[in-house]
Design a protein around this motif. Structure first.
Motif, PDB file in Angstrom:
ATOM      1  N   ALA A 130       0.859  -1.185   0.000  1.00  0.00           N
ATOM      2  CA  ALA A 130       0.000   0.000   0.000  1.00  0.00           C
ATOM      3  C   ALA A 130       0.894   1.233   0.000  1.00  0.00           C
ATOM      4  N   LEU A 131       0.498   2.253  -0.761  1.00  0.00           N
ATOM      5  CA  LEU A 131       1.294   3.472  -0.887  1.00  0.00           C
ATOM      6  C   LEU A 131       0.481   4.682  -0.472  1.00  0.00           C
ATOM      7  N   ILE A 132       1.109   5.533   0.346  1.00  0.00           N
ATOM      8  CA  ILE A 132       0.536   6.825   0.730  1.00  0.00           C
ATOM      9  C   ILE A 132       1.603   7.882   0.488  1.00  0.00           C
ATOM     10  N   THR A 133       1.256   8.924  -0.268  1.00  0.00           N
ATOM     11  CA  THR A 133       2.227   9.973  -0.554  1.00  0.00           C
ATOM     12  C   THR A 133       1.739  11.313  -0.024  1.00  0.00           C
ATOM     13  N   ILE A 134       2.518  12.341  -0.307  1.00  0.00           N
ATOM     14  CA  ILE A 134       2.324  13.673   0.244  1.00  0.00           C
ATOM     15  C   ILE A 134       0.864  14.141   0.164  1.00  0.00           C
ATOM     16  N   GLY A 135       0.388  14.666   1.296  1.00  0.00           N
ATOM     17  CA  GLY A 135      -0.926  15.268   1.324  1.00  0.00           C
ATOM     18  C   GLY A 135      -2.057  14.297   1.485  1.00  0.00           C
ATOM     19  N   VAL A 136      -1.849  13.207   2.204  1.00  0.00           N
ATOM     20  CA  VAL A 136      -2.939  12.282   2.514  1.00  0.00           C
ATOM     21  C   VAL A 136      -3.224  12.269   4.019  1.00  0.00           C
ATOM     22  N   LEU A 137      -2.197  12.066   4.821  1.00  0.00           N
ATOM     23  CA  LEU A 137      -2.399  11.910   6.272  1.00  0.00           C
ATOM     24  C   LEU A 137      -3.119  13.112   6.884  1.00  0.00           C
ATOM     25  N   ASN A 138      -2.811  14.315   6.404  1.00  0.00           N
ATOM     26  CA  ASN A 138      -3.356  15.505   7.056  1.00  0.00           C
ATOM     27  C   ASN A 138      -4.813  15.798   6.704  1.00  0.00           C
ATOM     28  N   TRP A 139      -5.366  15.060   5.764  1.00  0.00           N
ATOM     29  CA  TRP A 139      -6.795  15.209   5.499  1.00  0.00           C
ATOM     30  C   TRP A 139      -7.624  14.281   6.389  1.00  0.00           C
ATOM     31  N   MET A 140      -6.954  13.489   7.221  1.00  0.00           N
ATOM     32  CA  MET A 140      -7.639  12.482   8.031  1.00  0.00           C
ATOM     33  C   MET A 140      -7.873  12.990   9.453  1.00  0.00           C
ATOM     34  N   PRO A 141      -9.121  13.093   9.883  1.00  0.00           N
ATOM     35  CA  PRO A 141      -9.404  13.598  11.228  1.00  0.00           C
ATOM     36  C   PRO A 141      -8.864  12.701  12.341  1.00  0.00           C
ATOM     37  N   ASP A 142      -8.880  11.378  12.129  1.00  0.00           N
ATOM     38  CA  ASP A 142      -8.467  10.421  13.147  1.00  0.00           C
ATOM     39  C   ASP A 142      -7.397   9.524  12.533  1.00  0.00           C
ATOM     40  N   ILE A 143      -6.138   9.770  12.859  1.00  0.00           N
ATOM     41  CA  ILE A 143      -5.036   9.060  12.202  1.00  0.00           C
ATOM     42  C   ILE A 143      -5.012   7.577  12.585  1.00  0.00           C
ATOM     43  N   GLY A 144      -5.422   7.265  13.818  1.00  0.00           N
ATOM     44  CA  GLY A 144      -5.471   5.870  14.241  1.00  0.00           C
ATOM     45  C   GLY A 144      -6.494   5.078  13.451  1.00  0.00           C
ATOM     46  N   GLU A 145      -7.680   5.636  13.285  1.00  0.00           N
ATOM     47  CA  GLU A 145      -8.717   4.970  12.502  1.00  0.00           C
ATOM     48  C   GLU A 145      -8.273   4.823  11.047  1.00  0.00           C
ATOM     49  N   PHE A 146      -7.634   5.847  10.537  1.00  0.00           N
ATOM     50  CA  PHE A 146      -7.139   5.794   9.155  1.00  0.00           C
ATOM     51  C   PHE A 146      -6.213   4.603   8.957  1.00  0.00           C
ATOM     52  N   PHE A 147      -5.234   4.423   9.851  1.00  0.00           N
ATOM     53  CA  PHE A 147      -4.293   3.317   9.696  1.00  0.00           C
ATOM     54  C   PHE A 147      -4.985   1.963   9.830  1.00  0.00           C
ATOM     55  N   ARG A 148      -6.038   1.877  10.634  1.00  0.00           N
ATOM     56  CA  ARG A 148      -6.769   0.608  10.729  1.00  0.00           C
ATOM     57  C   ARG A 148      -7.381   0.231   9.384  1.00  0.00           C
ATOM     58  N   HIS A 149      -7.909   1.219   8.676  1.00  0.00           N
ATOM     59  CA  HIS A 149      -8.484   0.942   7.354  1.00  0.00           C
ATOM     60  C   HIS A 149      -7.394   0.610   6.346  1.00  0.00           C
ATOM     61  N   VAL A 150      -6.265   1.309   6.416  1.00  0.00           N
ATOM     62  CA  VAL A 150      -5.142   1.013   5.528  1.00  0.00           C
ATOM     63  C   VAL A 150      -4.688  -0.433   5.725  1.00  0.00           C
ATOM     64  N   ALA A 151      -4.519  -0.831   6.980  1.00  0.00           N
ATOM     65  CA  ALA A 151      -4.023  -2.175   7.283  1.00  0.00           C
ATOM     66  C   ALA A 151      -4.954  -3.252   6.730  1.00  0.00           C
ATOM     67  N   GLN A 152      -6.242  -2.972   6.682  1.00  0.00           N
ATOM     68  CA  GLN A 152      -7.205  -3.970   6.200  1.00  0.00           C
ATOM     69  C   GLN A 152      -7.004  -4.299   4.724  1.00  0.00           C
ATOM     70  N   THR A 153      -6.374  -3.396   3.970  1.00  0.00           N
ATOM     71  CA  THR A 153      -6.173  -3.670   2.545  1.00  0.00           C
ATOM     72  C   THR A 153      -5.017  -4.633   2.297  1.00  0.00           C
ATOM     73  N   LEU A 154      -4.138  -4.819   3.297  1.00  0.00           N
ATOM     74  CA  LEU A 154      -2.913  -5.598   3.106  1.00  0.00           C
ATOM     75  C   LEU A 154      -3.095  -7.074   3.449  1.00  0.00           C
ATOM     76  N   LYS A 155      -2.392  -7.917   2.705  1.00  0.00           N
ATOM     77  CA  LYS A 155      -2.252  -9.313   3.083  1.00  0.00           C
ATOM     78  C   LYS A 155      -1.320  -9.394   4.293  1.00  0.00           C
ATOM     79  N   PRO A 156      -1.384 -10.450   5.096  1.00  0.00           N
ATOM     80  CA  PRO A 156      -0.365 -10.627   6.146  1.00  0.00           C
ATOM     81  C   PRO A 156       1.033 -10.601   5.535  1.00  0.00           C
ATOM     82  N   GLY A 157       1.923  -9.816   6.111  1.00  0.00           N
ATOM     83  CA  GLY A 157       3.257  -9.657   5.548  1.00  0.00           C
ATOM     84  C   GLY A 157       3.347  -8.561   4.506  1.00  0.00           C
ATOM     85  N   GLY A 158       2.207  -7.973   4.131  1.00  0.00           N
ATOM     86  CA  GLY A 158       2.206  -6.868   3.176  1.00  0.00           C
ATOM     87  C   GLY A 158       2.776  -5.608   3.808  1.00  0.00           C
ATOM     88  N   ALA A 159       3.286  -4.711   2.972  1.00  0.00           N
ATOM     89  CA  ALA A 159       3.983  -3.525   3.468  1.00  0.00           C
ATOM     90  C   ALA A 159       3.246  -2.246   3.096  1.00  0.00           C
TER      91      ALA A 159
END
Length: 268
Positions: A130-159
């Motif tokens: 999964a890739l996140i580049t400039i100007g994504v994190l700061n549009w997210m009100p809750d960074i913890g919730e954001f990462f939980r959704h990001v992690a769901q897209t990955l296979k185990p061992g995915g980066a």
């Protein structure tokens, strides 16, 4: 100004980006993209991000870019050997641009319109990277919730690979009377609010839907990733800017600020 709820901020940011798309298309950069994406080896990724992605390994992998904007970076992943690329963004207007660029390209990424907080089930546990580049994190009100959704897209061992602006820069106002004076707290809780169109260079003197830019400390970013089941394998800070030209004034100083960072985290 009364602060919006999380849902209101996300919706208003979506409206602001949809309005912004026409301004980005009306630029010499758009014409350059139309001309260059036809190359099979097209890439707009800088040396820093290319080096990190090459080290992690893209060749033969299924990749998702979360917050893909007009798709130029998603298209660039094929030059590194990506097998399949899916770009996700909540702005329909920017995804229209992504599909227009793709129509000029020999590659065929897929683009999905979705808010990161409501990703379709078909994206879960599907990707090697999964890739996140400039100007994504700061549009997210809750960074913890954001990462939980990001992690769901990955296979185990995915980066997850992140290449973002450094939160230290949010303490400075490059357009202030003294751009080197501290203008805001590193621990700021309330978002920065903008009511003009979102453009990368200069300003457009028009009214637009409010956009909300949320400040997240490095600690919040690290803890959000870890709590989402992502083990941090790499973190590096850099003295160069990867955002608007206004911030170039902070480069090459004797007392140099960190200006951006790369982070790699692997799903447990």
């Amino acid at each position: 100004m009364e602060m919006p709820t999380k849902e209101q901020a996300i919706a208003s940011n979506r409206d602001a980006w949809n309005d912004s798309a026409r301004h980005h298309k009306d630029s010499p950069e758009w014409q350059r993209l139309l001309n260059t994406v036809a190359r099979a080896d097209f890439t707009c990724l800088d040396d820093t991000l290319t080096a990190v992605l090459s080290e992690v390994g893209v060749d033969g992998k299924d990749v998702v870019q979360l917050g893909c904007n007009n798709g130029r970076e998603s298209l660039s992943l094929f030059a590194l050997g990506a097998r399949q690329v899916v770009g996700v963004d909540q702005s329909a207007a920017f995804l229209d641009q992504a599909r227009e660029l793709t129509s000029r390209s020999p590659h065929e990424p897929a683009f999905i319109e979705a808010d990161i907080h409501r990703l379709p089930l078909e994206l879960q546990s599907r990707f090697d990277l999964a890739l996140i580049t400039i100007g994504v994190l700061n549009w997210m009100p809750d960074i913890g919730e954001f990462f939980r959704h990001v992690a769901q897209t990955l296979k185990p061992g995915g980066a997850l690979v992140v290449y973002e602006t450094h939160p230290f820069l949010e303490m400075f106002d490059p357009e202030g009377a003294d751009p080197f004076a501290l203008a805001s707290s590193y621990f700021r809780n309330e978002p920065f609010v903008q009511t003009e169109p979102i453009v990368y260079e200069g300003k457009v003197e028009e009214q637009a839907a409010p956009s909300y830019w949320f400040v997240h400390t490095l600690g919040a970013i690290f803890n959000g990733a870890l709590a989402a089941g992502l083990n941090i394998r790499h973190f590096k800070e850099y003295p160069h800017s990867n955002r608007e030209e206004l911030y170039d004034r902070y480069q090459q100083r004797e007392a140099q600020l960190p200006m951006c960072f790369t982070l790699v985290a692997v799903k447990r």
